[in-house]
Design a protein around this motif. Structure first.
Motif, short mmCIF file in Angstrom:
data_model
loop_
_atom_site.label_atom_id
_atom_site.label_comp_id
_atom_site.label_asym_id
_atom_site.label_seq_id
_atom_site.Cartn_x
_atom_site.Cartn_y
_atom_site.Cartn_z
N ARG A 49 2.70 -39.03 39.00
CA ARG A 49 2.05 -39.29 40.28
C ARG A 49 2.69 -38.41 41.35
N LEU A 50 1.98 -38.24 42.43
CA LEU A 50 2.51 -37.46 43.54
C LEU A 50 3.29 -38.34 44.51
N ASP A 51 2.79 -39.56 44.73
CA ASP A 51 3.46 -40.47 45.66
C ASP A 51 4.73 -41.02 45.03
N ASP A 52 5.77 -41.17 45.84
CA ASP A 52 7.00 -41.79 45.41
C ASP A 52 7.56 -41.10 44.16
N ASN A 53 7.65 -39.79 44.20
CA ASN A 53 8.16 -39.01 43.08
C ASN A 53 9.32 -38.15 43.57
N PRO A 54 10.57 -38.65 43.45
CA PRO A 54 11.72 -37.91 43.98
C PRO A 54 11.90 -36.53 43.35
N THR A 55 11.52 -36.38 42.10
CA THR A 55 11.66 -35.09 41.43
C THR A 55 10.74 -34.06 42.09
N LEU A 56 9.50 -34.44 42.31
CA LEU A 56 8.54 -33.54 42.93
C LEU A 56 8.94 -33.22 44.37
N VAL A 57 9.40 -34.23 45.10
CA VAL A 57 9.82 -34.01 46.49
C VAL A 57 10.98 -33.01 46.54
N ALA A 58 11.98 -33.21 45.68
CA ALA A 58 13.14 -32.30 45.67
C ALA A 58 12.74 -30.88 45.30
N ALA A 59 11.86 -30.75 44.32
CA ALA A 59 11.41 -29.42 43.91
C ALA A 59 10.61 -28.74 45.03
N CYS A 60 9.74 -29.49 45.68
CA CYS A 60 8.95 -28.92 46.79
C CYS A 60 9.84 -28.47 47.94
N GLU A 61 10.81 -29.31 48.29
CA GLU A 61 11.71 -28.96 49.39
C GLU A 61 12.53 -27.72 49.06
N ALA A 62 13.04 -27.66 47.83
CA ALA A 62 13.85 -26.50 47.43
C ALA A 62 13.00 -25.23 47.38
N ALA A 63 11.79 -25.34 46.84
CA ALA A 63 10.91 -24.17 46.76
C ALA A 63 10.54 -23.67 48.16
N ARG A 64 10.26 -24.61 49.07
CA ARG A 64 9.92 -24.23 50.44
C ARG A 64 11.11 -23.55 51.12
N ALA A 65 12.31 -24.11 50.93
CA ALA A 65 13.50 -23.56 51.57
C ALA A 65 13.84 -22.16 51.04
#
Length: 198
Positions: A49-65
């Motif tokens: 799922r996209l909601d409440d997914n710490p793995t996806l959030v961390a990956a998105c933040e790192a990729a954006r940074a």
């Protein structure tokens, strides 16, 4: 349970013996992309799922940074799905397989709504990551930490593949109601009883 028409046949007509070919012919299967730019891989396994997914959030933040691309990946390894437990029982029923295929369909639709997509490969995680790493461009593989021996084995195998290059396997915890870092002082998970009734 609501089954999409294209997966209903997995439950009604196909025996588990034919699951391997059913998975190979799934409309979800895509080719692994040729990576031309730095890319972080989000290896989806159980948290689809996209909601409440710490793995996806961390990956998105790192990729954006880092200004990197993000590749959501699911390894639909039919060998694992059709395997047997040490006691001779099937690991997957046709209903479980159908539910997984529907979940992947929903995850892909959710990712497409936000401008992304889901790469679903029939390869096992080792082979998929090996092929992606050989093409170059992978900077990290993000995965949710799991607790079973088979999933740990898969994580170690992927980690060994990545050791030769500059990419690393980044594990994220999301398997409990409360994150381990949010436990009160003195609460040591290692000291807790292994049963529900101490």
């Amino acid at each position: 349970m609501r089954l999409l028409p294209r997966y209903r046949s997995l439950v009604t007509a196909h025996a588990m013996a034919s699951l391997h070919s059913s998975v190979a012919l799934s409309p979800l299967i895509t080719r692994l992309p040729a990576l031309s730019a730095k890319t972080r891989v989000v290896w989806f396994r159980n948290n689809l799922r996209l909601d409440d997914n710490p793995t996806l959030v961390a990956a998105c933040e790192a990729a954006r940074a880092q200004g990197e691309n993000l590749l959501p990946l699911f390894c639909l390894d039919a060998k694992t799905m059709t395997g047997l437990t040490p006691w001779g029982h099937r690991k997957w029923s046709a209903r479980r397989a159908a539910f997984l295929l529907e979940s992947l369909h929903d995850l892909r639709a959710s990712l497409r709504e936000v401008g992304s997509d889901l790469c679903v490969t029939p390869l096992g995680p080792e082979d998929a990551i090996r092929q992606l790493a050989a093409a170059g461009g992978i900077t990290a593989v993000h995965v949710a930490s799991e607790v079973t021996s088979e999933e740990h084995k898969a994580e170690r195998a992927v980690e060994r593949i990545l050791q030769g290059g500059s990419a690393q396997l980044l594990r994220h915890w999301d398997s409990t109601l409360h994150h381990l870092d949010d436990l009160p002082p003195g609460a040591d998970p290692e000291a807790m009883p292994l049963t529900f009734t101490p």
